[in-house]
Motif scaffolding. Structure first.
Motif, PDB file in Angstrom:
ATOM      1  N   ILE A   1     -60.969  18.822  12.081  1.00  0.00           N
ATOM      2  CA  ILE A   1     -61.300  19.046  10.674  1.00  0.00           C
ATOM      3  C   ILE A   1     -60.988  17.745   9.951  1.00  0.00           C
ATOM      4  N   ALA A   2     -61.955  17.187   9.253  1.00  0.00           N
ATOM      5  CA  ALA A   2     -61.734  15.945   8.506  1.00  0.00           C
ATOM      6  C   ALA A   2     -62.259  16.137   7.096  1.00  0.00           C
ATOM      7  N   ILE A   3     -61.382  15.962   6.120  1.00  0.00           N
ATOM      8  CA  ILE A   3     -61.804  16.075   4.724  1.00  0.00           C
ATOM      9  C   ILE A   3     -61.133  14.999   3.885  1.00  0.00           C
TER      10      ILE A   3
ATOM     11  N   GLY B   1     -63.829  14.614  -2.177  1.00  0.00           N
ATOM     12  CA  GLY B   1     -63.465  15.794  -1.402  1.00  0.00           C
ATOM     13  C   GLY B   1     -64.603  16.747  -1.127  1.00  0.00           C
ATOM     14  N   LEU B   2     -65.367  17.090  -2.133  1.00  0.00           N
ATOM     15  CA  LEU B   2     -66.420  18.079  -1.953  1.00  0.00           C
ATOM     16  C   LEU B   2     -67.476  17.593  -0.967  1.00  0.00           C
ATOM     17  N   ILE B   3     -67.941  16.378  -1.127  1.00  0.00           N
ATOM     18  CA  ILE B   3     -68.999  15.893  -0.241  1.00  0.00           C
ATOM     19  C   ILE B   3     -68.507  15.807   1.203  1.00  0.00           C
ATOM     20  N   SER B   4     -67.231  15.487   1.405  1.00  0.00           N
ATOM     21  CA  SER B   4     -66.712  15.438   2.776  1.00  0.00           C
ATOM     22  C   SER B   4     -66.685  16.825   3.384  1.00  0.00           C
ATOM     23  N   GLN B   5     -66.388  17.839   2.573  1.00  0.00           N
ATOM     24  CA  GLN B   5     -66.418  19.220   3.052  1.00  0.00           C
ATOM     25  C   GLN B   5     -67.837  19.606   3.463  1.00  0.00           C
ATOM     26  N   LEU B   6     -68.806  19.246   2.640  1.00  0.00           N
ATOM     27  CA  LEU B   6     -70.183  19.645   2.886  1.00  0.00           C
ATOM     28  C   LEU B   6     -70.811  18.895   4.055  1.00  0.00           C
TER      29      LEU B   6
ATOM     30  N   TYR C   1     -63.713  24.978   4.748  1.00  0.00           N
ATOM     31  CA  TYR C   1     -62.990  26.076   4.128  1.00  0.00           C
ATOM     32  C   TYR C   1     -63.058  25.961   2.623  1.00  0.00           C
ATOM     33  N   GLY C   2     -62.907  27.091   1.987  1.00  0.00           N
ATOM     34  CA  GLY C   2     -62.983  27.146   0.536  1.00  0.00           C
ATOM     35  C   GLY C   2     -61.952  28.108  -0.009  1.00  0.00           C
ATOM     36  N   SER C   3     -61.944  28.235  -1.307  1.00  0.00           N
ATOM     37  CA  SER C   3     -60.971  29.116  -1.953  1.00  0.00           C
ATOM     38  C   SER C   3     -61.653  30.402  -2.398  1.00  0.00           C
TER      39      SER C   3
ATOM     40  N   PRO D   1     -64.150  23.828  -2.893  1.00  0.00           N
ATOM     41  CA  PRO D   1     -65.197  24.735  -3.363  1.00  0.00           C
ATOM     42  C   PRO D   1     -64.818  26.190  -3.085  1.00  0.00           C
ATOM     43  N   THR D   2     -65.400  27.087  -3.846  1.00  0.00           N
ATOM     44  CA  THR D   2     -65.152  28.508  -3.586  1.00  0.00           C
ATOM     45  C   THR D   2     -66.015  28.936  -2.399  1.00  0.00           C
TER      46      THR D   2
END
Length: 133
Positions: A81-83, A89-94, A105-107, A117-118
């Motif tokens: 997992i790399a973020i 942050g958001l673009i790395s998640q996506l 993962y999200g909230s 992100p949710t």
């Protein structure tokens, strides 16, 4: 820039007592863009702990600073997992899954974590299940 990974004694005890659970070893890298050599060494160290999953959280100033991290995803021997945190942050998640990242993962709604992100937005706004990998 030094880094620390769980002690051999501490990891051995966790591995022995874990029963049916999985172990995630996580590292937070801050202080600017790390060199490729530092990233390779850190990831090798984290893998050597015997963890089932490794997670790297990195604090970078520019989205382009994530390229070396995404390149490491393809070479990791365990799920990775790399973020990024902060504005990237958001673009790395996506983009993580596109480059071989283990998960996103999200909230939960109403329990928002800054920069995370949710779950609803991941599914309905960003439509990650349709990401072309």
């Amino acid at each position: 820039m030094d880094f620390e990974v769980a002690s051999d004694i501490g990891m051995a005890e966790c591995m022995y007592k874990r029963a049916n659970s999985k172990i995630i070893v996580s590292s937070y890298v801050n202080g600017g863009k790390p060199s490729n050599e530092r990233l390779v060494n850190l990831i090798a160290c984290m893998q050597s702990t015997g963890a089932d999953v490794i997670k790297l959280v990195i604090d970078v100033d520019y989205i382009t600073d994530l390229a070396p991290v995404f390149q490491m995803l393809a070479h990791c021997q365990v799920p990775f997992i790399a973020i990024a945190v902060g504005s990237t942050g958001l673009i790395s998640q996506l983009l993580g899954p596109k480059f071989g990242g283990f998960l996103v993962y999200g909230s939960l709604e109403g329990k928002s974590v800054p920069g995370l992100p949710t779950l609803v937005s991941l599914k309905h706004v960003y439509k990650l299940e349709y990401l072309n990998t």
